[in-house]
Write an enzyme that holds these catalytic residues in place. Sequence first.
Site, PDB file in Angstrom:
ATOM      1  N   ASP A 183      76.446  12.643 -22.509  1.00 35.68           N
ATOM      2  CA  ASP A 183      75.907  12.996 -23.821  1.00 35.68           C
ATOM      3  C   ASP A 183      74.999  14.168 -23.501  1.00 35.68           C
ATOM      4  OD1 ASP A 183      74.044  13.287 -25.944  1.00 35.68           O
ATOM      5  OD2 ASP A 183      74.593  11.299 -26.652  1.00 35.68           O
ATOM      6  N   HIS A 184      75.434  15.381 -23.831  1.00 34.27           N
ATOM      7  CA  HIS A 184      74.720  16.530 -23.273  1.00 34.27           C
ATOM      8  C   HIS A 184      73.281  16.642 -23.796  1.00 34.27           C
ATOM      9  CE1 HIS A 184      75.900  18.660 -26.962  1.00 34.27           C
ATOM     10  NE2 HIS A 184      74.975  19.549 -26.667  1.00 34.27           N
ATOM     11  N   HIS A 246      74.193  11.786 -30.004  1.00 31.74           N
ATOM     12  CA  HIS A 246      72.982  12.581 -29.765  1.00 31.74           C
ATOM     13  C   HIS A 246      71.770  12.069 -30.547  1.00 31.74           C
ATOM     14  CE1 HIS A 246      76.005  15.023 -28.037  1.00 31.74           C
ATOM     15  NE2 HIS A 246      76.292  15.774 -29.061  1.00 31.74           N
TER      16      HIS A 246
HETATM   17  C1  BG6 Z   1      78.484  18.609 -29.823  1.00 31.26           C
HETATM   18  C2  BG6 Z   1      79.182  18.490 -31.136  1.00 31.26           C
HETATM   19  O1  BG6 Z   1      78.455  17.366 -29.166  1.00 31.26           O
HETATM   20  O2  BG6 Z   1      77.149  19.044 -30.038  1.00 31.26           O
HETATM   21  C3  BG6 Z   1      79.165  19.818 -31.878  1.00 31.26           C
HETATM   22  O3  BG6 Z   1      80.522  18.090 -30.917  1.00 31.26           O
HETATM   23  C4  BG6 Z   1      77.758  20.322 -32.005  1.00 31.26           C
HETATM   24  O4  BG6 Z   1      79.766  19.708 -33.152  1.00 31.26           O
HETATM   25  C5  BG6 Z   1      77.055  20.319 -30.648  1.00 31.26           C
HETATM   26  O5  BG6 Z   1      77.820  21.647 -32.508  1.00 31.26           O
HETATM   27  C6  BG6 Z   1      75.594  20.653 -30.796  1.00 31.26           C
HETATM   28  O6  BG6 Z   1      75.045  20.777 -29.529  1.00 31.26           O
HETATM   29  P1  BG6 Z   1      73.816  21.747 -29.275  1.00 31.26           P
HETATM   30  O7  BG6 Z   1      73.462  21.543 -27.842  1.00 31.26           O
HETATM   31  O8  BG6 Z   1      74.301  23.142 -29.584  1.00 31.26           O
HETATM   32  O9  BG6 Z   1      72.758  21.308 -30.228  1.00 31.26           O
END
Ligand code: BG6
Length: 508
Positions: A183-184, A246
Site C-alpha cells: 500500500d504505497h 490508503h
Molecule cells: C493509487 C490509485 O493507489 O493511488 C490511484 O490507484 C491514485 O487512482 C493514487 O491516483 C494516488 O496516489 P498518490 O501517491 O498520487 O496520492
Amino acid sequence: MEHPDNLILVIFGASGDLTSRKLIPALFSLKSQKLLPSQFAIVGSGRTSFSGDEFREKMRTAIFAVHGGRNPDSRLVREFLEQIYYVTMDSAEPENYSRLKGKLSLLNSECGTCGNYIFYLATPPVLYEVISTNLTKAGLADQSEGFRRFIIEKPFGYDLASAQKLTGKLHELISEDQIYRIDHYLGKETVQNILVTRFANGIFEPLWNRNYVHRIEITSSENLGVGERGGYYDTSGALRDMVQNHLLQMVGLTAMEPPSSMMPDAIRNEILKVFQSFQPLREEDVPHQVIRGQYLESRISGERIPAYRSEKGVSPDSRTETYVALKFFVNNWRWGGVPFYIRTGKRLPVKVTEIVIHFKRTPHHLFQRNEGPMNSNKLILRIQPDEGILLNFGMKEPGSGFNVKNVDMDFRYSSLADVRVPAAYERLLFDVMVGDSTLFSRDDVVETAWRFLEPVQNAWKNDPGIKLYGYPAGTWGPDVADNLVEGCGLTWRYPCNNLAEDGKFCEL
Ligand code: BG6
C-alpha cells in the site's frame, strides 16, 4: 541501518508502467544511496519481447525521466544498468518457468546472490495466483536455499469474499510471512511520521482521545481525472481504489494505541484492533453516512474538462463513483463518540492529502473570535504536497480589546536543508529486501477493511434509490457531503476554493 543480503529481484510485468515510473527510479535512488545489496541483479520479465540491451535502454530512459533534473552520475547509471536483465515470457504459461529458473540459477552463481529471490508481481491481479502457482511448481518459492519473497500490488480482491479467496489460494502455496502487500501510502514518509508525531512527543498523546478531540477528518483529493486508467477505474471506483486501502490505513495509524515496540506485528496488531473497532455500518445507514459522487464536465481556467463518463474506457452510463465521503465511529475507549470523516475524489480542485485533528473548544468562551464562532484548535498532518505539520490556534490580535485571531505554526519538511523526502517505493522496496513487513498490509487487516466496507458495497448494489451525485470537475465534490459533518456551522476543511467556472451539481 540494516543492509540487505545479496539477492535477485524478479519483476513480472516489467514492460509496464509501474516498473518504469516507480520501481526502477526507486531502485536507482537506493543505488545512489548505497542501499542496494553488494551483489544484486534485477530480472525483468514480460510478454513484450525485448533484448537485454533494449530493456536496459528503456530503463535508462525511465531513470532520466524521474531523476534527470538531478543530473545523475553517468557512471552510476551505467553500473546500475549492468545489473539489469530481461526474460521475455508469458507468466501464465507454466512451461516458461524452467527457463526463468535456469536464468536465475546462472545469475545466482555468477553474481553470488545466495539463492535469495524477491518476486515483484507488477501485473494485473488476475495473475497473482497463476504466477505464484507457477513459481511454486517450479520450486522457486521454496526457501531451503535462500529467502523467497512475493510483493503484490493492490487491489487485494474487490470485496471481502474475493480477498479471502485470494489469500486462501496464496496461503496454499506460500506462507503469510513471504507475502508483502504494497500500500504505497504506508511508504510515504509523512504517513510514517504520524507514528513519530504521536509517539515521540509527550505533548500530543495526552490530548489524542475523546476527551479533547472533537472530530477527525482525512482528505485525499486529486485534481486529475482517471486519465488512461478509465478501463480499470470503471470496475473499481473510489471506494475500492482509495478508501479500502490508503484512507483506512491512515485512519489506523491515526487512531491506533501505542504499540509495545516497532516490530512489524506489534504495529499491525494495533491497526487491526482499530479496524475491528469500527462501528459496523448497516446497509440502511449507507444513504446517510456515505456520499458518492461522479465528476461532470466543467471549465477550469478556460479549459473544458470532460465528464467522467466521457473518459476513455469508461461506460457512457457509468455509475462508478469518483468521489466518496464517509462518516463512521471507532467504538473503543479512546474514540467512543468521536466522528471520523474521510473523503477522496478525482477532479477536485487540488491534489492534497491531509489529516485534520479538530480539538474541542474551550468550555467557556471568554473572548470574541474574529473568524466566526466555530473555530477551534486544529492539528493538520500534511501528507502531501508541502509535507509537514501545521498547528492552528488562537492569538491575541494586537491592539485594544481581546480579539482572537487564528494563526498557524507551520513546519514544512522542505525547510530542512539537505533533506530529500524519499519516494514511497524506495522505502518499501528497501524494507522487503531487509525482510521488514511493518509497512505492508497483513491478510487479516485487509480482510477486516473489506468487511467494514461490505455493507456499503451491498447497499450500492442492492438499493437503486441510493443517490449518485454529479459534481462539476474542479469543485470539492457533492455539496451534500457538507451535511455529513455533525454540528451547527461545521463543515470540511477546504484547503482552497472551487475552481470550476461552470457546470452544475445534479443527481445522476
Ligand atoms: C493509487 C490509485 O493507489 O493511488 C490511484 O490507484 C491514485 O487512482 C493514487 O491516483 C494516488 O496516489 P498518490 O501517491 O498520487 O496520492
